[in-house]
Structure formats: structure tokens, C-alpha cells
Design a protein around this motif. Structure first.
Motif, PDB file in Angstrom:
ATOM      1  N   ASP A 145       0.833  -1.204   0.000  1.00  0.00           N
ATOM      2  CA  ASP A 145       0.000   0.000   0.000  1.00  0.00           C
ATOM      3  C   ASP A 145       0.867   1.252   0.000  1.00  0.00           C
ATOM      4  OD1 ASP A 145      -2.182  -1.707   0.202  1.00  0.00           O
ATOM      5  OD2 ASP A 145      -2.256  -1.552   2.390  1.00  0.00           O
ATOM      6  N   VAL A 146       1.884   1.246   0.859  1.00  0.00           N
ATOM      7  CA  VAL A 146       2.754   2.411   0.970  1.00  0.00           C
ATOM      8  C   VAL A 146       3.591   2.592  -0.290  1.00  0.00           C
ATOM      9  CG1 VAL A 146       4.572   3.492   2.347  1.00  0.00           C
ATOM     10  CG2 VAL A 146       2.821   2.135   3.461  1.00  0.00           C
ATOM     11  N   GLN A 147       3.932   1.481  -0.944  1.00  0.00           N
ATOM     12  CA  GLN A 147       4.664   1.579  -2.203  1.00  0.00           C
ATOM     13  C   GLN A 147       3.831   2.289  -3.264  1.00  0.00           C
ATOM     14  OE1 GLN A 147       5.692  -2.557  -2.829  1.00  0.00           O
ATOM     15  NE2 GLN A 147       7.784  -2.244  -2.106  1.00  0.00           N
ATOM     16  N   VAL A 148       2.524   1.991  -3.297  1.00  0.00           N
ATOM     17  CA  VAL A 148       1.628   2.678  -4.237  1.00  0.00           C
ATOM     18  C   VAL A 148       1.595   4.171  -3.941  1.00  0.00           C
ATOM     19  CG1 VAL A 148      -0.780   2.940  -4.965  1.00  0.00           C
ATOM     20  CG2 VAL A 148       0.182   0.657  -4.670  1.00  0.00           C
ATOM     21  N   ILE A 149       1.471   4.529  -2.664  1.00  0.00           N
ATOM     22  CA  ILE A 149       1.461   5.941  -2.264  1.00  0.00           C
ATOM     23  C   ILE A 149       2.774   6.616  -2.641  1.00  0.00           C
ATOM     24  CG2 ILE A 149       1.396   7.509  -0.284  1.00  0.00           C
ATOM     25  CD1 ILE A 149      -0.458   5.506   1.091  1.00  0.00           C
ATOM     26  N   THR A 150       3.882   5.938  -2.384  1.00  0.00           N
ATOM     27  CA  THR A 150       5.202   6.510  -2.650  1.00  0.00           C
ATOM     28  C   THR A 150       5.426   6.735  -4.141  1.00  0.00           C
ATOM     29  OG1 THR A 150       6.110   5.422  -0.685  1.00  0.00           O
ATOM     30  CG2 THR A 150       7.677   6.168  -2.351  1.00  0.00           C
ATOM     31  N   ILE A 151       5.137   5.708  -4.941  1.00  0.00           N
ATOM     32  CA  ILE A 151       5.340   5.823  -6.389  1.00  0.00           C
ATOM     33  C   ILE A 151       4.412   6.886  -6.975  1.00  0.00           C
ATOM     34  CG2 ILE A 151       5.117   4.606  -8.595  1.00  0.00           C
ATOM     35  CD1 ILE A 151       5.941   2.046  -7.083  1.00  0.00           C
ATOM     36  N   GLY A 152       3.141   6.866  -6.553  1.00  0.00           N
ATOM     37  CA  GLY A 152       2.187   7.860  -7.045  1.00  0.00           C
ATOM     38  C   GLY A 152       2.608   9.275  -6.692  1.00  0.00           C
ATOM     39  N   SER A 153       3.078   9.485  -5.475  1.00  0.00           N
ATOM     40  CA  SER A 153       3.496  10.817  -5.037  1.00  0.00           C
ATOM     41  C   SER A 153       4.708  11.305  -5.827  1.00  0.00           C
ATOM     42  CB  SER A 153       3.826  10.799  -3.542  1.00  0.00           C
ATOM     43  OG  SER A 153       2.698  10.437  -2.774  1.00  0.00           O
ATOM     44  N   LEU A 154       5.646  10.423  -6.079  1.00  0.00           N
ATOM     45  CA  LEU A 154       6.831  10.798  -6.860  1.00  0.00           C
ATOM     46  C   LEU A 154       6.451  11.167  -8.293  1.00  0.00           C
ATOM     47  CD1 LEU A 154       9.416   8.139  -5.606  1.00  0.00           C
ATOM     48  CD2 LEU A 154       9.433  10.596  -5.143  1.00  0.00           C
ATOM     49  N   ILE A 155       5.544  10.384  -8.888  1.00  0.00           N
ATOM     50  CA  ILE A 155       5.098  10.677 -10.256  1.00  0.00           C
ATOM     51  C   ILE A 155       4.401  12.031 -10.313  1.00  0.00           C
ATOM     52  CG2 ILE A 155       3.459   9.982 -12.061  1.00  0.00           C
ATOM     53  CD1 ILE A 155       4.063   7.079 -11.325  1.00  0.00           C
ATOM     54  N   LEU A 156       3.534  12.303  -9.349  1.00  0.00           N
ATOM     55  CA  LEU A 156       2.820  13.576  -9.308  1.00  0.00           C
ATOM     56  C   LEU A 156       3.780  14.748  -9.163  1.00  0.00           C
ATOM     57  CD1 LEU A 156      -0.139  12.508  -7.010  1.00  0.00           C
ATOM     58  CD2 LEU A 156      -0.354  13.291  -9.367  1.00  0.00           C
ATOM     59  N   THR A 157       4.762  14.616  -8.297  1.00  0.00           N
ATOM     60  CA  THR A 157       5.739  15.687  -8.097  1.00  0.00           C
ATOM     61  C   THR A 157       6.541  15.937  -9.370  1.00  0.00           C
ATOM     62  OG1 THR A 157       5.916  15.092  -5.749  1.00  0.00           O
ATOM     63  CG2 THR A 157       7.643  16.485  -6.657  1.00  0.00           C
ATOM     64  N   MET A 158       6.915  14.867 -10.066  1.00  0.00           N
ATOM     65  CA  MET A 158       7.672  15.006 -11.313  1.00  0.00           C
ATOM     66  C   MET A 158       6.838  15.693 -12.390  1.00  0.00           C
ATOM     67  SD  MET A 158       9.590  11.279 -11.386  1.00  0.00           S
ATOM     68  CE  MET A 158      10.130  11.512 -13.082  1.00  0.00           C
ATOM     69  N   ILE A 159       5.556  15.348 -12.498  1.00  0.00           N
ATOM     70  CA  ILE A 159       4.683  15.982 -13.484  1.00  0.00           C
ATOM     71  C   ILE A 159       4.524  17.468 -13.180  1.00  0.00           C
ATOM     72  CG2 ILE A 159       2.331  16.074 -14.404  1.00  0.00           C
ATOM     73  CD1 ILE A 159       2.153  13.063 -13.999  1.00  0.00           C
TER      74      ILE A 159
END
Length: 291
Positions: A145-159
Motif C-alpha cells: 500500500d505504501v509503495q503505491v502511495i510513494t510511487i504515485g506521489s513521486l510521479i505527481l511531483t515530477m509531473i
């Protein structure tokens, strides 16, 4: 021997993951919320958040299994449906934006509560843990679950970093952005999609009721310190990160404290300090200038 910040504080491996996810989710929320706030569309994020509850419940009723990927898919679908409903009401009727948002929030969240009550009455103990989506619960998260949050947050920040100039132009002068050939509607859709992704990946930790506050409060606090969008986005992200990690620490170290409210209370405390001492629009600096 590997030594990191969290292990020095005495947290176990699972708690380290939760704290990392909270930090990144808070940063992504505060950064994206800065654009949404200045676009004067913050309440739409609230509608998206409340609209995710029926999606979670519907997926549980259909498949009768507590699958986080299924819940997130359902949340995304109903959140997107709520956004489209708001746009349809605004453009096809004389109802104003705030009223349209209020209608959609009431209908979708009310429907979600009805479905949750139905699950409680007809599925017995198997529904245990489902209602943590309302206020969030960090303790219920597992590594995946936390991996999904982490990856999603990183992608959003990069965009957000990649399209910063385009978002900045659209936020401050949509007419000029359209005149120079920027796809304003596409950029608006991208921004709404980013908000929806924040809501979807954050509801398990923060809850459907309060995830919108994590998108709104940190940028509001940052607004008291600067008038530059770049600085505001960074400060909003930083305030969100501090709120996320402090709220998660409190909820995981003190029994019976839900994660979402603790994160929001932390963000509210930062907002209160910014309201008092913010160098640009803080109350006390403004009073000093008048003396």
C-alpha cells in the motif's frame, strides 16, 4: 551497518514505510494544491474526495474481497464521475460552481454512507476495516500500500515540475495561455487528473473526509510567506510533508488516534503559525508595518 533517520528514532520497518509514504504524500498534495488553490478550484478536490467512498463500497459489494487495487479503481471511477457531474451541472444549468459542488458532495457521500451501512448489516464481520477509508488509518497499511502511495506521489511531483511553466501560465492568465497556443483545457484536465490521483492514493491513509484538507491547508499556509508561485509550491509541499509525517508519527505512536485528523490538525497548526507570522501576509508583520 545501515542506519537511517527512522531507525534511529526507534521505528520498525513497516512504520518507516508509513512515515515515508506520509511525507511524500504530504509533499505532493501541498505542491499540487498550490496550483488548484490559485486556480480557485479547491472545492472540486473536496467533491472528488467525498465521491470516492461509494466507489470503494461498490467494489466491495461486487467482489466481496478487501482488495486495495480494486478499491482504488472504484474510487477513481466515482471520483471522475463526480467531477464530470459538476462540470455538466455548471455548463448545462444556471447553478453556480459552489452550489454544484455542494450538490455532488451531498449525493455521492450520502450514497457512500448508505452503501457502507448496507455492507455493515449484510456482510457481518467480513467488512472489518472498510470504514477506515472514512478517516484513514496508517496502522492498517502494508508495504505494498505504501509503495503505491510513494510511487504515485513521486510521479505527481515530477509531473508538477515538468509542466510548471505551463501550469503557471494557465493559473494566472488562461486567456493569454490560450492566445499563445497552450492547450488550456488539456492542462486543466491534467491538473484535475493529478488531484484525483492524490485523492485516490491518499484516501486509505488520510480518509475520504479529510484528504481535501491536505490539498488546501498547506498551500494556504504557504501563501502567507510568498507571492511567487514557485516558492509557494515548494513551501506548500514542505508544509504538507511536515504535516504528513508529524500526523503519521502521532497516529502510530499513540493508540486510537486516526491518521487523517492528526495530519490535518498538524497542517492547521502550521497554517495558524503562518497566519500570525507569515512575512508577506501574516497578521503580526502587517500590524507592525502599520505602526
Amino acid at each position: 551497518m545501515k542506519v537511517d533517520f527512522f531507525s534511529v528514532l526507534g521505528f520498525d520497518a513497516n512504520t518507516e514505510w508509513v512515515l515515508t509514504g506520509s511525507l511524500l504524500l504530504g509533499f505532493a498534495s501541498g505542491t499540487i494544491g498550490s496550483f488548484v488553490l490559485l486556480r480557485k478550484q479547491s472545492l472540486i478536490s473536496d467533491a472528488m474526495a467525498h465521491a470516492t467512498l461509494p466507489g470503494v463500497c461498490i467494489m466491495y459489494i461486487l467482489f466481496q474481497v478487501k482488495s486495495i487495487p480494486l478499491f482504488l479503481i472504484g474510487a477513481a471511477l466515482t471520483g471522475l464521475l463526480a467531477t464530470q457531474a459538476i462540470q455538466l451541472i455548471i455548463h448545462r444549468s444556471r447553478i453556480k460552481t459552489d452550489a454544484a459542488i455542494g450538490i455532488v458532495i451531498s449525493v455521492f457521500f450520502g450514497f457512500g454512507i448508505v452503501l457502507l451501512t448496507y455492507i455493515q448489516q449484510h456482510f457481518g464481520g467480513s467488512k472489518a476495516g472498510l470504514d477506515t477509508f472514512i478517516f484513514g488509518q496508517a496502522a492498517s497499511l502494508v508495504k505494498s500500500d505504501v509503495q503505491v502511495i510513494t510511487i504515485g506521489s513521486l510521479i505527481l511531483t515530477m509531473i508538477a515540475a515538468l509542466f510548471f511553466k505551463e501550469f503557471k501560465t494557465v493559473v494566472f492568465d488562461p486567456a493569454f495561455a490560450k492566445g499563445i497556443g497552450l492547450p488550456v483545457r488539456l492542462l486543466d484536465s491534467l491538473l484535475f487528473s493529478m488531484v484525483l490521483l492524490v485523492v485516490v492514493i491518499g484516501i486509505q491513509m488520510v480518509g475520504v473526509v479529510l484528504i481535501a484538507a491536505l490539498l488546501i491547508t498547506p498551500p494556504l499556509a504557504a501563501r502567507f510567506w510568498t507571492e511567487q508561485l514557485g516558492v509557494m509550491a515548494f513551501l506548500g509541499g514542505s508544509f504538507g510533508a511536515v504535516s504528513g509525517i508529524s500526523g503519521a508519527i502521532l497516529s502510530t505512536t499513540i493508540d486510537h488516534l486516526p491518521t487523517g485528523p492528526m495530519m490535518v490538525l498538524s497542517a492547521s497548526f502550521i497554517f495558524f503559525l503562518s497566519f500570525l507570522f507569515g512575512s508577506k501576509k501574516g497578521m503580526l508583520p502587517r500590524m507592525v508595518k502599520l505602526l
